[in-house]
Design a protein around this motif. Structure first.
Motif, PDB file in Angstrom:
ATOM      1  N   SER A 163       0.835  -1.202   0.000  1.00  0.00           N
ATOM      2  CA  SER A 163       0.000   0.000   0.000  1.00  0.00           C
ATOM      3  C   SER A 163       0.872   1.255   0.000  1.00  0.00           C
ATOM      4  N   VAL A 164       0.529   2.186  -0.912  1.00  0.00           N
ATOM      5  CA  VAL A 164       1.273   3.451  -1.008  1.00  0.00           C
ATOM      6  C   VAL A 164       0.407   4.617  -0.551  1.00  0.00           C
ATOM      7  N   ILE A 165      -0.797   4.706  -1.084  1.00  0.00           N
ATOM      8  CA  ILE A 165      -1.754   5.737  -0.649  1.00  0.00           C
ATOM      9  C   ILE A 165      -3.013   4.998  -0.230  1.00  0.00           C
ATOM     10  N   PRO A 166      -3.177   4.745   1.038  1.00  0.00           N
ATOM     11  CA  PRO A 166      -4.334   3.961   1.483  1.00  0.00           C
ATOM     12  C   PRO A 166      -5.594   4.826   1.633  1.00  0.00           C
ATOM     13  N   GLY A 167      -6.742   4.141   1.495  1.00  0.00           N
ATOM     14  CA  GLY A 167      -8.021   4.773   1.804  1.00  0.00           C
ATOM     15  C   GLY A 167      -8.483   5.813   0.830  1.00  0.00           C
ATOM     16  N   GLU A 168      -7.859   5.946  -0.305  1.00  0.00           N
ATOM     17  CA  GLU A 168      -8.211   6.982  -1.269  1.00  0.00           C
ATOM     18  C   GLU A 168      -8.550   6.324  -2.603  1.00  0.00           C
ATOM     19  N   MET A 169      -9.669   6.725  -3.221  1.00  0.00           N
ATOM     20  CA  MET A 169      -9.997   6.203  -4.531  1.00  0.00           C
ATOM     21  C   MET A 169      -9.020   6.767  -5.564  1.00  0.00           C
ATOM     22  N   ILE A 170      -8.409   5.893  -6.313  1.00  0.00           N
ATOM     23  CA  ILE A 170      -7.471   6.300  -7.372  1.00  0.00           C
ATOM     24  C   ILE A 170      -8.068   5.844  -8.693  1.00  0.00           C
ATOM     25  N   SER A 171      -8.323   6.793  -9.583  1.00  0.00           N
ATOM     26  CA  SER A 171      -8.974   6.441 -10.850  1.00  0.00           C
ATOM     27  C   SER A 171      -8.019   6.406 -12.029  1.00  0.00           C
ATOM     28  N   ARG A 172      -6.879   7.113 -11.925  1.00  0.00           N
ATOM     29  CA  ARG A 172      -5.996   7.189 -13.086  1.00  0.00           C
ATOM     30  C   ARG A 172      -4.551   7.375 -12.642  1.00  0.00           C
ATOM     31  N   ILE A 173      -3.627   6.719 -13.358  1.00  0.00           N
ATOM     32  CA  ILE A 173      -2.193   6.857 -13.091  1.00  0.00           C
ATOM     33  C   ILE A 173      -1.484   7.064 -14.431  1.00  0.00           C
ATOM     34  N   GLU A 174      -0.689   8.129 -14.545  1.00  0.00           N
ATOM     35  CA  GLU A 174       0.175   8.361 -15.700  1.00  0.00           C
ATOM     36  C   GLU A 174       1.570   8.667 -15.171  1.00  0.00           C
ATOM     37  N   GLU A 175       2.540   8.786 -16.063  1.00  0.00           N
ATOM     38  CA  GLU A 175       3.909   9.040 -15.636  1.00  0.00           C
ATOM     39  C   GLU A 175       4.472  10.247 -16.378  1.00  0.00           C
ATOM     40  N   ALA A 176       5.086  11.137 -15.638  1.00  0.00           N
ATOM     41  CA  ALA A 176       5.700  12.318 -16.229  1.00  0.00           C
ATOM     42  C   ALA A 176       7.109  11.986 -16.703  1.00  0.00           C
ATOM     43  N   SER A 177       7.683  12.892 -17.454  1.00  0.00           N
ATOM     44  CA  SER A 177       9.015  12.657 -17.991  1.00  0.00           C
ATOM     45  C   SER A 177      10.069  12.574 -16.898  1.00  0.00           C
ATOM     46  N   ASN A 178       9.799  13.178 -15.726  1.00  0.00           N
ATOM     47  CA  ASN A 178      10.756  13.116 -14.619  1.00  0.00           C
ATOM     48  C   ASN A 178      10.571  11.877 -13.745  1.00  0.00           C
ATOM     49  N   GLY A 179       9.654  10.993 -14.132  1.00  0.00           N
ATOM     50  CA  GLY A 179       9.434   9.768 -13.397  1.00  0.00           C
ATOM     51  C   GLY A 179       8.356   9.848 -12.350  1.00  0.00           C
ATOM     52  N   ASN A 180       7.841  11.048 -12.042  1.00  0.00           N
ATOM     53  CA  ASN A 180       6.766  11.182 -11.073  1.00  0.00           C
ATOM     54  C   ASN A 180       5.467  10.597 -11.623  1.00  0.00           C
ATOM     55  N   LEU A 181       4.666  10.068 -10.725  1.00  0.00           N
ATOM     56  CA  LEU A 181       3.361   9.564 -11.106  1.00  0.00           C
ATOM     57  C   LEU A 181       2.343  10.679 -11.051  1.00  0.00           C
ATOM     58  N   LEU A 182       1.519  10.787 -12.114  1.00  0.00           N
ATOM     59  CA  LEU A 182       0.435  11.753 -12.183  1.00  0.00           C
ATOM     60  C   LEU A 182      -0.841  11.012 -11.838  1.00  0.00           C
ATOM     61  N   ILE A 183      -1.393  11.321 -10.687  1.00  0.00           N
ATOM     62  CA  ILE A 183      -2.456  10.502 -10.116  1.00  0.00           C
ATOM     63  C   ILE A 183      -3.726  11.334  -9.967  1.00  0.00           C
ATOM     64  N   ILE A 184      -4.847  10.707 -10.377  1.00  0.00           N
ATOM     65  CA  ILE A 184      -6.156  11.324 -10.164  1.00  0.00           C
ATOM     66  C   ILE A 184      -6.817  10.569  -9.013  1.00  0.00           C
ATOM     67  N   THR A 185      -7.133  11.321  -7.943  1.00  0.00           N
ATOM     68  CA  THR A 185      -7.790  10.729  -6.780  1.00  0.00           C
ATOM     69  C   THR A 185      -9.228  11.217  -6.709  1.00  0.00           C
ATOM     70  N   GLY A 186      -9.937  10.722  -5.719  1.00  0.00           N
ATOM     71  CA  GLY A 186     -11.320  11.161  -5.535  1.00  0.00           C
ATOM     72  C   GLY A 186     -11.421  12.618  -5.147  1.00  0.00           C
ATOM     73  N   HIS A 187     -10.282  13.230  -4.748  1.00  0.00           N
ATOM     74  CA  HIS A 187     -10.297  14.628  -4.325  1.00  0.00           C
ATOM     75  C   HIS A 187      -9.503  15.526  -5.248  1.00  0.00           C
ATOM     76  N   GLY A 188      -9.008  14.984  -6.352  1.00  0.00           N
ATOM     77  CA  GLY A 188      -8.290  15.826  -7.288  1.00  0.00           C
ATOM     78  C   GLY A 188      -6.984  15.214  -7.739  1.00  0.00           C
ATOM     79  N   PHE A 189      -6.151  16.080  -8.303  1.00  0.00           N
ATOM     80  CA  PHE A 189      -4.904  15.652  -8.915  1.00  0.00           C
ATOM     81  C   PHE A 189      -3.753  15.825  -7.928  1.00  0.00           C
ATOM     82  N   VAL A 190      -2.891  14.742  -7.864  1.00  0.00           N
ATOM     83  CA  VAL A 190      -1.672  14.795  -7.060  1.00  0.00           C
ATOM     84  C   VAL A 190      -0.552  14.109  -7.829  1.00  0.00           C
TER      85      VAL A 190
END
Length: 990
Positions: A163-190
Motif C-alpha cells: 500500500s502506497v496511498i491507502p483509503g483513497e480512490m485512485i482512478s488514473r495513473i500516468e507518468e511524467a518525464s521526470n518519473g513522477n506519477l500523475l495521479i487522479i484521486t477522488g479529491h483531485g490531482f496529485v
C-alpha cells in the motif's frame, strides 16, 4: 516447424499506416462489435493488443480475446457462466498480460496467451474490501507495476502488493518525464515522487475548475501536458496553459485524452470523440460517446462506445469517386490512362469524363458525343482518343471534337464492345456482328465466314508481336494471314472470353467469367486459375497483376500465376479488395478497359457504383507471416486445452480441431488450409468456422498441417504442424500383432508336428498291424500246415523204412498219411479263411463262435466216426462290439476251441460268453487231459505259437487272458475285456 499446444505461430504485425489526420473519422470504415458478435458485454472498459496479435477486451462481463473474427471469453474460474467485471488491462514488455478486475489482479503469463490456460494464471488481491476493486494499471519506465483501486494506490513488490496511498480512490495513473506519477484521486490531482505526495493547489484555479473536476493529466512525448476537466481540454507547453476551444461551454467537458503512436491526440468528452488540432478540438461525427480509445499495431482505432460495444475505425484502402466528384452517374463502364497520364472514364449513358486531379469534367451530347453510352476506350499512336458506344458506333476525339463512325460508314454493328489500336495505325473494333478493321476510314469486316468462332466478338487485342486476337462468345481466335484460327480448348465446350491481355513477361492471358484465367500456349489455352472470374487486367510496378471481377478487385503477386500453373496443389497468392476496403460495390463494369494504372501509382477500376481508386504506394508490404493458433480441441463433447501435441485415448471419435489466424484489420482476407497426414488426400480449404472435424483418426502418429495467407494474400507454404497421436487398443499394438503372428506361427508349427505325429502313428499302427498279421499267419501256418506236413514226413519216412519187405504195412502207413494230408489241406483252408474273413456278416459273436465250433465237430466226426459234445452259453444282454475288437475276440476263442478239439481228447467242450456292465468275458473249457505244467510255464510247446498268439492278441485289444489246467482235469481259457473298450456304445451298467 514444430507446434506448441498454445501457439502455433506468433508474429507481431509491423505498425501500419496511421489514420489520416486530415480526414474526418466519419469517413473511416467502421465496424461495430456487440454481444451478438460474441462480446461478453457491451460495456467495454479497456483494450490492449499483445505481441501475438490478439486484441484483449475488458468488459463488465469479463475478459475476452479477439482474433479479428471471433471473441473468446476468458474464464479465470472454472464452472462459471459469467466472470466478474474486468476494468483495466496492461501488456508488459515481457509478454505478460495484467488484468484488473473487481476481485483483484490476474497475471496471465505469455505462455498462456496463445491458448488460455487458467492453471498458469496467478490471482493477487491488493487489499481488503474495495481495495480489491481495480480501476487502473500502470507500468512505470522503471518496470514497477502500480495499481489504482477504489480504496488506495498499491505497488507490486517481490510478488505481493504494498500500500502506497491507502483509503483513497485512485482512478488514473500516468507518468511524467521526470518519473513522477500523475495521479487522479477522488479529491483531485496529485503527484507521487517516489516517497511523498505532491499536491498542486494552484492548478484547479488556474484551469478555472474545482479541485475534483480534473479527470485526467497526461504528458506526451513532446513534453506537453494535457488536462481533461469539466470545462474542456487544456495543454501546458513551455510553462503556459492553452485552453482548447470549445472551452467552458455546455457539453464541452473532457474525460480522458489518448495519444496514439502516430502522435494524434484523441479526446473523450461530453460531445463525443474529438481530435486535437493546432486551432482547437475537431469533433469527429461518429454518433457515439467513447470511454476508451486504443490504437493497434496497424494504426487502426478501437473505441469503447459506452454501452454500445466495441468500434473499429480504419482508413479505407479504396477511395470511391462518384457524382459528388463530377462524374455524370455512378455506372462507370470504361477507364483509360492516356499517353500523358490523364485519366478518362466512360459512363453508361453519361458521356466521357476527364479527371483533372481532383474532379471530373464530362463530355456528352452537347459537346458532340451524340451517344453518351460509353462502353469502350482506346488511344492510338497519334494520341487520338477512340470511344465505343452502345448504339452509336465509334467516335474519335481529337482537338476537343468528336467524329462518329457507324453502320453508315461500314461498321457492321453500332454496338462497340472493344477497341484495339494497332501499331500499323489501324483500329480493330469488336461488335456484336463480327470484328471490323478500320484503316484510313475504310472498314474490312470479319465474320464466321473468315474463321471467327462466333460473330459476337467481345474483345479485340494486339500483342507485342503484332498478332491480332479476338475473344468471342465461343472462344479465342488468332488472325493468321487473312483468316482467323480458333485456339483449341484444354476443356471441352464453348466458353466466352472477354479481355485478352499480356503482361510484361510476354504471357498472354484470356479472361473469362466462366473459366477464370487461361494462358495462351501455342495453339491452345491452358487454364491457370478458376477461382477468379475477371473482366479486366492491369500490371503495376513490381509485376503484380490486378484483375477486375464481379467478386471485387484482385491483386495477384508477381509470378504467382506461373507457380500455380506449375504446381496445381499450391495455393495462389492473391488478395481480394472488397467492401471491407471501402469498395461500395464488388462488381466491376463490363466495359473495356475497366481497369488501368496512372503514372502517379494509382489503380483505377470502373464499377457499377462509381470509380474505385487504390493508391498503390500506401498499401502495406506483404512481408510477414500470418499468426496461426490452435484454439480449441473437442473429443466428442469434451473440450480440451491444446498442449504441445494431442494424444487420443483408444477408441476416440468425433474429433473437432478449431484453429484460427489472427488479423484485426482484415480478417476477411485470411484464408486457411489444413491437411491431416494419413487421412486427408490433399489440402482442404477451411470454412468460416475454421475447424476440421474427423469421425475417427487411424492408430498412430499423425501430423496436422495448417497453413494460411496473410492479409496481402501471400501464403506461408511451410505452415505449422500439430502432432496428433491416436493410441491403439491392446489388440491394435505392434507388440500384439507380433505376438499374434508368433503365436500363430507356433500354432501352425505345433499343428504341423501334431499332424506329422498322427501320420507317423497311423503309419506305425499300419506297420504294426502288418507285422502282427504276419505273426498270426506264421502261427496259423505253423499250427496247421507245418505240424501236419511234419507228421506226414514222419509217416512217409516210416513207409519208406517198411519197403520193400513189408509192403502191406507200408500201404497202411501211406493210407494214414493220405488221410493226414487231407486233414492238413482242410486245416490250411481254415487258416486261409481266417485270414480273409472275420466273424462274418453278423455282429453276433455267439452265433459266430457256435458256427466255428460246429464246424470243428463235423470235421472230428468225419475223421474219427464220433465227435466231442459242444455247446455255447450267453449270459447278459448282448452288446454291439467294436468290429476290430470283435474279430480279435473271435480269433482268440477260435484258437482255444481248435486246441481243445485237436489236443484235449475231451468228452465235452463248452464256450461261455458273458456281457457284464463292467467287463466282457469269453470262457472256453473242456474236460480233457489238460496241459502239462511245464508247457504252461513255458507259455506253450516249443515251436508252437497257439498260446503265445492268444496272449498277444489279448494284450493288443486291452484285455486279459487267463488259463487254468491240471493233468486229467481239463483246461479252461478265459478272456476279459473292460466294457468301455469292448462295447461300441458304452452306457454304464446294463
Amino acid at each position: 516447424m514444430s507446434v506448441c499446444g498454445f501457439a502455433l505461430l506468433t508474429v507481431v504485425a509491423p505498425r501500419g499506416l496511421a489514420l489520416d489526420p486530415t480526414q474526418q473519422a466519419s469517413t473511416y470504415l467502421r465496424r461495430n462489435f456487440t454481444v451478438e458478435d460474441g462480446l461478453p458485454a457491451n460495456e467495454v472498459n479497456s483494450i490492449v493488443q499483445t505481441r501475438n496479435g490478439f486484441l484483449w477486451v475488458a468488459t463488465d462481463g469479463g475478459l475476452a480475446r479477439f482474433d479479428g473474427e471471433h471473441f473468446t471469453p476468458i474464464r479465470f474460474r472454472a464452472g462459471v457462466s459469467k466472470e466478474v467485471p474486468a476494468r483495466a488491462l496492461l501488456a508488459a514488455p515481457d509478454g505478460t498480460l495484467w488484468v484488473g478486475t473487481d476481485n483483484g489482479v490476474a497475471r496471465i503469463p505469455s505462455a498462456a496467451l496463445d491458448h488460455f490456460d487458467r492453471t498458469l494464471v496467478d490471482i493477487y488481491h491488493p487489499g481488503p474490501g474495495r481495495s480489491d476493486q481495480v480501476l487502473h494499471l500502470h507500468l512505470s519506465r522503471a518496470g514497477v507495476l502500480w495499481v489504482a483501486t477504489f480504496a488506495g494506490l498499491y505497488r507490486f513488490d517481490s510478488g505481493k502488493f504494498v500500500s502506497v496511498i491507502p483509503g483513497e480512490m485512485i482512478s488514473r495513473i500516468e507518468e511524467a518525464s521526470n518519473g513522477n506519477l500523475l495521479i487522479i484521486t477522488g479529491h483531485g490531482f496529485v503527484e507521487w515522487d517516489g516517497s511523498r505526495i505532491i499536491t498542486h493547489p494552484q492548478l484547479a484555479p488556474e484551469l478555472g475548475v474545482a479541485t475534483d473536476q480534473i479527470f485526467h493529466v497526461f504528458e506526451d512525448r513532446s513534453g506537453t501536458t494535457w488536462y481533461c476537466t469539466s470545462a474542456g481540454v487544456a495543454r501546458r507547453r513551455n510553462g503556459s496553459i492553452e485552453k482548447l476551444a470549445p472551452w467552458a461551454l455546455p457539453g464541452s467537458g473532457a474525460w480522458r485524452v489518448y495519444v496514439d503512436p502516430q502522435g494524434n491526440v484523441w479526446v473523450h468528452g461530453d460531445r463525443g470523440l474529438s481530435r486535437a488540432t493546432a486551432s482547437g478540438l475537431q469533433l469527429q461525427r461518429l454518433d457515439l460517446r467513447p470511454t476508451f480509445t486504443y490504437s493497434d499495431a496497424d494504426g487502426h482505432l478501437w473505441i469503447a462506445a459506452g454501452n454500445e460495444g466495441l468500434v473499429r475505425l480504419k482508413e479505407p484502402t479504396i477511395r470511391m469517386y462518384g457524382t459528388a466528384d463530377g462524374l455524370p452517374n455512378e455506372v462507370v463502364m470504361a477507364v483509360l490512362s492516356d499517353h500523358n497520364g490523364t485519366l478518362w472514364a466512360g459512363s453508361n449513358c453519361g458521356g466521357l469524363s476527364r479527371f483533372d486531379g481532383s474532379r471530373f469534367q464530362t463530355y456528352n451530347e452537347k459537346d458532340g458525343l451524340s451517344n453518351s453510352c460509353v462502353w469502350a476506350l482506346a488511344e492510338d499512336d497519334n494520341h487520338d482518343l477512340w470511344i465505343g458506344t452502345w448504339g452509336g458506333g465509334l467516335y474519335r476525339f481529337r482537338d476537343g471534337r468528336f467524329t462518329q463512325y457507324s453502320t453508315q460508314e461500314g461498321l457492321p454493328n453500332s454496338i462497340v464492345l472493344s477497341i484495339a489500336a494497332a501499331r500499323d495505325g489501324s483500329l480493330w473494333i469488336a461488335t456484336g456482328s463480327g470484328l471490323s478493321r478500320m484503316q484510313n476510314g475504310n472498314f474490312r469486316n470479319y465474320t464466321t465466314a473468315d474463321g471467327l468462332s462466333s460473330d459476337r466478338v467481345i474483345t479485340a487485342y494486339q500483342d507485342r508481336n503484332g498478332v491480332i486476337w479476338a475473344g468471342t462468345s465461343a472462344g479465342v481466335d488468332r488472325l493468321e494471314g487473312a483468316r482467323f484460327v480458333p485456339l483449341r480448348e484444354a476443356e471441352a465446350g464453348e466458353i466466352p472470353y472477354a479481355p485478352i491481355r499480356e503482361d510484361s513477361q510476354g504471357n498472354l492471358y484470356a479472361l473469362s467469367a466462366v473459366n477464370g484465367i487461361s494462358r495462351v500456349e501455342g495453339s491452345r489455352l491452358v487454364n491457370v486459375y478458376q477461382g477468379i472470374q475477371p473482366s479486366g487486367m492491369a500490371e503495376s510496378i513490381g509485376h503484380n497483376l490486378w484483375f477486375s471481377a464481379k467478386q471485387g478487385i484482385f491483386r495477384v503477386a508477381a509470378g504467382a500465376l506461373r507457380r500455380a500453373e506449375q504446381d496445381r496443389h499450391s495455393p495462389l497468392d492473391y488478395r481480394r479488395f472488397g467492401r471491407h476496403d471501402g469498395l461500395i460495390s464488388r462488381e466491376s463494369s463490363g466495359g473495356q478497359p475497366n481497369i488501368t494504372t496512372t503514372p502517379d501509382g494509382k489503380l483505377w477500376v470502373a464499377t457499377i457504383k462509381g470509380l474505385a481508386m487504390l493508391d498503390l504506394g500506401r498499401l502495406p508490404h506483404a512481408d510477414r507471416k500470418p499468426g496461426i493458433f490452435m484454439e480449441d480441441v473437442y473429443i466428442g463433447r469434451a473440450k480440451l486445452t491444446p498442449q504441445r501435441e494431442l494424444v487420443l485415448r483408444p477408441g476416440s471419435s468425433h474429433i473437432k480441431l478449431h484453429f484460427t489466424a489472427v488479423d484485426l484489420a482484415s480478417p476477411e482476407n485470411i484464408r486457411l488450409q489444413y491437411r491431416l497426414d494419413g487421412v486427408d488426400p490433399g489440402w482442404l480449404d477451411a470454412d468460416s468456422n475454421r475447424q476440421a472435424i474427423y469421425t475417427e483418426i487411424p492408430v498412430g502418429v499423425h501430423s496436422f498441417h495448417i497453413r494460411a495467407c496473410n492479409r496481402e494474400g501471400i501464403w506461408d507454404r511451410e505452415g505449422v504442424v500439430y502432432t496428433i497421436t491416436q493410441q491403439p487398443y491392446f489388440y491394435q499394438t505392434t507388440l500384439f500383432r507380433l505376438t499374434s503372428v508368433s503365436v500363430g506361427l507356433l500354432l501352425l508349427v505345433g499343428l504341423y508336428r501334431f499332424r506329422l505325429r498322427q501320420a507317423a502313428a497311423r503309419l506305425s499302427a499300419r506297420l504294426e498291424e502288418r507285422a502282427a498279421e504276419r505273426e498270426r499267419i506264421a502261427r496259423e501256418l505253423h499250427d496247421t500246415l507245418l505240424q501236419s506236413f511234419h507228421g506226414l514226413l514222419l509217416r512217409f519216412q516210416a513207409a519208406h523204412n517198411l519197403l520193400p519187405g513189408r509192403a502191406a504195412d507200408a500201404r497202411q502207413v501211406l493210407a494214414t498219411a493220405l488221410d493226414d494230408a487231407a486233414q492238413a489241406i482242410t486245416e490250411a483252408r481254415d487258416a486261409v479263411q481266417d485270414l480273409r474273413a472275420s466273424t462274418g456278416v453278423t455282429n453276433e459273436l455267439a452265433k459266430s463262435v457256435k458256427a466255428f465250433g460246429d464246424d470243428l465237430v463235423a470235421q472230428q466226426r468225419a475223421a474219427n466216426g464220433h465227435a466231442t459234445a459242444f455247446s455255447v452259453e450267453v449270459e447278459g444282454t448282448p452288446q454291439d462290439l467294436h468290429p476290430i475288437l470283435r474279430d480279435e475276440i473271435y480269433r482268440i476263442a477260435g484258437e482255444a476251441l481248435r486246441n481243445a478239439f485237436h489236443h484235449a481228447r475231451a468228452q465235452r467242450i463248452e464256450a461261455e460268453i458273458r456281457y457284464d456292465a463292467r467287463q466282457f468275458r469269453v470262457r472256453v473249457r473242456d474236460d480233457g487231459t489238460g496241459i502239462d505244467a511245464g508247457v504252461l510255464r513255458q507259455g506253450g510247446r516249443p515251436g508252437h505259437w497257439g498260446l503265445k498268439g492268444m496272449r498277444e492278441r489279448a494284450k493288443r485289444i486291452g484285455g486279459q487272458l487267463e488259463l487254468w489246467s491240471e493233468h486229467g482235469a481239463g483246461t479252461e481259457v478265459e478272456l476279459t475285456v473292460p466294457s468301455s473298450i469292448a462295447y461300441r456304445n458304452h452306457a454304464g451298467r446294463l
